[in-house]
Motif scaffolding. Sequence first.
Motif, mmCIF file in Angstrom:
data_model
loop_
_atom_site.group_PDB
_atom_site.id
_atom_site.type_symbol
_atom_site.label_atom_id
_atom_site.label_comp_id
_atom_site.label_asym_id
_atom_site.label_seq_id
_atom_site.Cartn_x
_atom_site.Cartn_y
_atom_site.Cartn_z
ATOM 1 N N THR A 96 37.061 131.647 -34.783
ATOM 2 C CA THR A 96 38.221 131.987 -35.600
ATOM 3 C C THR A 96 38.928 130.736 -36.093
ATOM 4 O OG1 THR A 96 38.500 134.010 -34.282
ATOM 5 C CG2 THR A 96 40.316 133.394 -35.716
ATOM 6 N N LEU A 97 38.932 129.681 -35.295
ATOM 7 C CA LEU A 97 39.513 128.411 -35.733
ATOM 8 C C LEU A 97 38.698 127.794 -36.868
ATOM 9 C CD1 LEU A 97 40.498 126.805 -32.310
ATOM 10 C CD2 LEU A 97 42.075 127.401 -34.160
ATOM 11 N N GLY A 127 39.310 130.500 -39.801
ATOM 12 C CA GLY A 127 40.707 130.756 -40.136
ATOM 13 C C GLY A 127 41.507 129.508 -40.477
ATOM 14 N N CYS A 128 41.061 128.348 -39.965
ATOM 15 C CA CYS A 128 41.801 127.111 -40.209
ATOM 16 C C CYS A 128 40.961 126.049 -40.918
ATOM 17 C CB CYS A 128 42.321 126.535 -38.889
ATOM 18 S SG CYS A 128 43.404 127.648 -37.985
ATOM 19 N N GLY A 129 39.679 126.330 -41.142
ATOM 20 C CA GLY A 129 38.828 125.380 -41.845
ATOM 21 C C GLY A 129 38.527 124.126 -41.048
ATOM 22 N N ALA A 177 37.662 121.438 -33.664
ATOM 23 C CA ALA A 177 38.011 122.590 -32.829
ATOM 24 C C ALA A 177 37.721 122.291 -31.353
ATOM 25 C CB ALA A 177 37.247 123.822 -33.277
ATOM 26 N N LEU A 178 36.538 121.743 -31.082
ATOM 27 C CA LEU A 178 36.157 121.475 -29.690
ATOM 28 C C LEU A 178 36.900 120.282 -29.112
ATOM 29 C CD1 LEU A 178 32.296 122.160 -29.677
ATOM 30 C CD2 LEU A 178 34.228 123.728 -29.419
ATOM 31 N N GLY A 179 37.542 119.497 -29.966
ATOM 32 C CA GLY A 179 38.306 118.351 -29.498
ATOM 33 C C GLY A 179 39.758 118.667 -29.200
ATOM 34 N N MET A 180 40.176 119.908 -29.385
ATOM 35 C CA MET A 180 41.568 120.278 -29.104
ATOM 36 C C MET A 180 41.887 120.122 -27.622
ATOM 37 S SD MET A 180 42.091 123.632 -31.569
ATOM 38 C CE MET A 180 43.635 124.039 -30.744
ATOM 39 N N THR A 181 43.042 119.563 -27.340
ATOM 40 C CA THR A 181 43.477 119.300 -25.960
ATOM 41 C C THR A 181 44.801 120.009 -25.699
ATOM 42 O OG1 THR A 181 44.800 117.339 -26.502
ATOM 43 C CG2 THR A 181 42.406 117.008 -26.166
ATOM 44 N N GLY A 193 32.767 121.988 -17.774
ATOM 45 C CA GLY A 193 32.735 120.778 -18.589
ATOM 46 C C GLY A 193 33.118 121.066 -20.031
ATOM 47 N N THR A 194 33.230 120.012 -20.825
ATOM 48 C CA THR A 194 33.572 120.168 -22.242
ATOM 49 C C THR A 194 32.507 121.003 -22.958
ATOM 50 O OG1 THR A 194 34.697 118.038 -22.268
ATOM 51 C CG2 THR A 194 34.023 118.933 -24.383
ATOM 52 N N LEU A 195 32.941 121.965 -23.742
ATOM 53 C CA LEU A 195 32.013 122.823 -24.476
ATOM 54 C C LEU A 195 31.227 122.006 -25.488
ATOM 55 C CD1 LEU A 195 30.968 125.674 -25.118
ATOM 56 C CD2 LEU A 195 32.886 125.925 -26.709
ATOM 57 N N SER A 196 29.913 122.146 -25.436
ATOM 58 C CA SER A 196 29.039 121.387 -26.333
ATOM 59 C C SER A 196 28.909 122.076 -27.691
ATOM 60 C CB SER A 196 27.648 121.259 -25.705
ATOM 61 O OG SER A 196 26.692 120.836 -26.650
ATOM 62 N N PRO A 197 28.881 121.295 -28.760
ATOM 63 C CA PRO A 197 28.634 121.893 -30.083
ATOM 64 C C PRO A 197 27.316 122.665 -30.121
ATOM 65 C CG PRO A 197 29.368 119.617 -30.324
ATOM 66 C CD PRO A 197 29.126 119.842 -28.858
ATOM 67 N N ARG A 198 26.358 122.207 -29.322
ATOM 68 C CA ARG A 198 25.059 122.867 -29.302
ATOM 69 C C ARG A 198 25.187 124.329 -28.846
ATOM 70 N NH1 ARG A 198 20.640 123.706 -31.767
ATOM 71 N NH2 ARG A 198 18.856 124.229 -30.464
#
Length: 308
Positions: free
Chosen positions: A154-155, A158-160, A166-170, A226-231
């Motif tokens: 949705t990010l 909805g936000c382009g 998106a995955l870098g949001m903290t 862990g951090t969500l991978s783009p893969r």
Amino acid sequence: MSLALSPAARDALEHWLISQKALKGASANTLTAYGADVRDFLVFLTHHQGGPQGLAPLTQVGISEMRSWMARLRAEEVGARSVARKLSAVKSFYRWLGERQGFEPTAVLSARAPKFEKKLPRPLSVDAARDLLDTVGTQSETPWVSARDIAVMTLLYGCGLRISEALGMTPAHLPIGEVLRIVGKGGKERIVPVIGPARDAVEAYLRLCPFDLSQNAPIFRGVRGGTLSPRIVQQLMARVRLQLGLPATATPHALRHSFATHLLAAGGDLRAIQELLGHSSLSTTQAYTSVDTVHLMDAYNKAHPKAG
């Protein structure tokens, strides 16, 4: 490969890359690509001229050297788009070197890249984007994972946002308000409005996520914390794409394209969309006007009584 360069050429390349980072805020990936492209060119000159090139010979590069270099790239079956990228990096390096050494790099700057057809963005239709968001949450039996997948997608739509954004949001981005402050490519900051469904999706994920999100780490996590991978996001998109019968171009990045195209089709201002996407150049954003025209003509040809 760098052993084939003279110390002066290596130093010049290193200082140019430093300047690109300092003055233009180039990302690490961009600097790596720039460095490799210019280094390859300098190595070519070394072999072409029969020895390492100091700064003086570099200032004497002429049309024949440029033609020979591009001919070699074509012989190696380097694509036109890649040749254009390499030439752009070499020109940028030579503009900087010319200013530092006090010479006009006319031969380099006048070299023309081969023409190539720019690929237009491949957005989803509005209905396909809605179906995708409706289907994403059904891919996992774990409630928090489903909520996470919905929030990320949705990010993007909805936000382009780029997937890396998106995955870098903290936690610094929380609580989600009416806008997000995003740092994109090259460290460029922009303000992005957040639509209600995107805000609700992120809040739903935060309520269900079993991991401690108070630390200064990305909020979107993998199943082990862990951090969500783009893969993982790409694989999720591939599964949904198959279920809905969408084309291979329906990637996570296509949702960003869809965001821009759908805004434009609804009457959005091109300059405003440029700011929302974080494009440095309006020409990049203008690709979406071509997409919209393609869709318009396609609809025209199918619907107009005289078109057949």
